[in-house]
Motif scaffolding. Sequence first.
Motif, mmCIF file in Angstrom:
data_model
loop_
_atom_site.group_PDB
_atom_site.id
_atom_site.type_symbol
_atom_site.label_atom_id
_atom_site.label_comp_id
_atom_site.label_asym_id
_atom_site.label_seq_id
_atom_site.Cartn_x
_atom_site.Cartn_y
_atom_site.Cartn_z
ATOM 1 N N SER A 89 38.583 35.399 42.192
ATOM 2 C CA SER A 89 38.450 33.802 42.091
ATOM 3 C C SER A 89 38.504 33.108 41.088
ATOM 4 N N GLY A 90 37.993 33.716 39.846
ATOM 5 C CA GLY A 90 38.111 33.008 38.658
ATOM 6 C C GLY A 90 36.800 32.226 38.119
ATOM 7 N N MET A 91 35.843 32.259 39.117
ATOM 8 C CA MET A 91 34.520 31.596 38.808
ATOM 9 C C MET A 91 34.031 32.072 37.334
ATOM 10 N N CYS A 92 34.047 33.309 37.187
ATOM 11 C CA CYS A 92 33.390 34.047 36.021
ATOM 12 C C CYS A 92 34.115 33.483 34.614
ATOM 13 N N LEU A 93 35.472 33.140 34.753
ATOM 14 C CA LEU A 93 36.031 32.498 33.833
ATOM 15 C C LEU A 93 36.071 31.156 33.559
ATOM 16 N N VAL A 94 35.382 30.325 34.607
ATOM 17 C CA VAL A 94 34.940 29.095 34.472
ATOM 18 C C VAL A 94 33.703 28.779 33.696
ATOM 19 N N TYR A 95 32.829 29.836 33.967
ATOM 20 C CA TYR A 95 31.530 29.672 33.265
ATOM 21 C C TYR A 95 31.309 30.446 31.942
ATOM 22 N N ALA A 96 31.927 31.649 31.865
ATOM 23 C CA ALA A 96 31.994 32.437 30.747
ATOM 24 C C ALA A 96 33.191 32.712 30.270
ATOM 25 N N PRO A 97 34.144 31.986 29.653
ATOM 26 C CA PRO A 97 35.662 32.138 29.651
ATOM 27 C C PRO A 97 35.641 33.283 28.362
ATOM 28 N N HIS A 98 34.509 33.276 27.495
ATOM 29 C CA HIS A 98 34.710 34.142 26.318
ATOM 30 C C HIS A 98 34.287 35.828 26.671
ATOM 31 N N THR A 99 33.689 35.793 27.915
ATOM 32 C CA THR A 99 33.175 37.263 28.051
ATOM 33 C C THR A 99 34.018 37.734 29.239
ATOM 34 N N PHE A 100 34.743 37.058 29.964
ATOM 35 C CA PHE A 100 35.407 37.632 31.000
ATOM 36 C C PHE A 100 36.978 37.043 31.042
#
Length: 68
Positions: free
Chosen positions: A15-26
């Motif tokens: 879904s990409g929600m992790c990329l929205v909130y933590a783009p340098h982690t995921f």
Amino acid sequence: MSGRVVVDRSLCLGSGMCLVYAPHTFEHDEQAKAVVVDQAGDPADDIGTAVDACPTSALSLAPNDNGA
């Protein structure tokens, strides 16, 4: 943040929600599934928000190897 981020790839739908909130982690891999590229890439609060925002609960926090 206490612990390390773990991705359950069988639950991840990309879904990409992790990329929205933590783009340098995921990042997404070639299958569009989340992978952790840097456990400390974003502030702990942002990583926690990414874990909480995952719609399939594919992300979780596990104890560090040292038990923390």
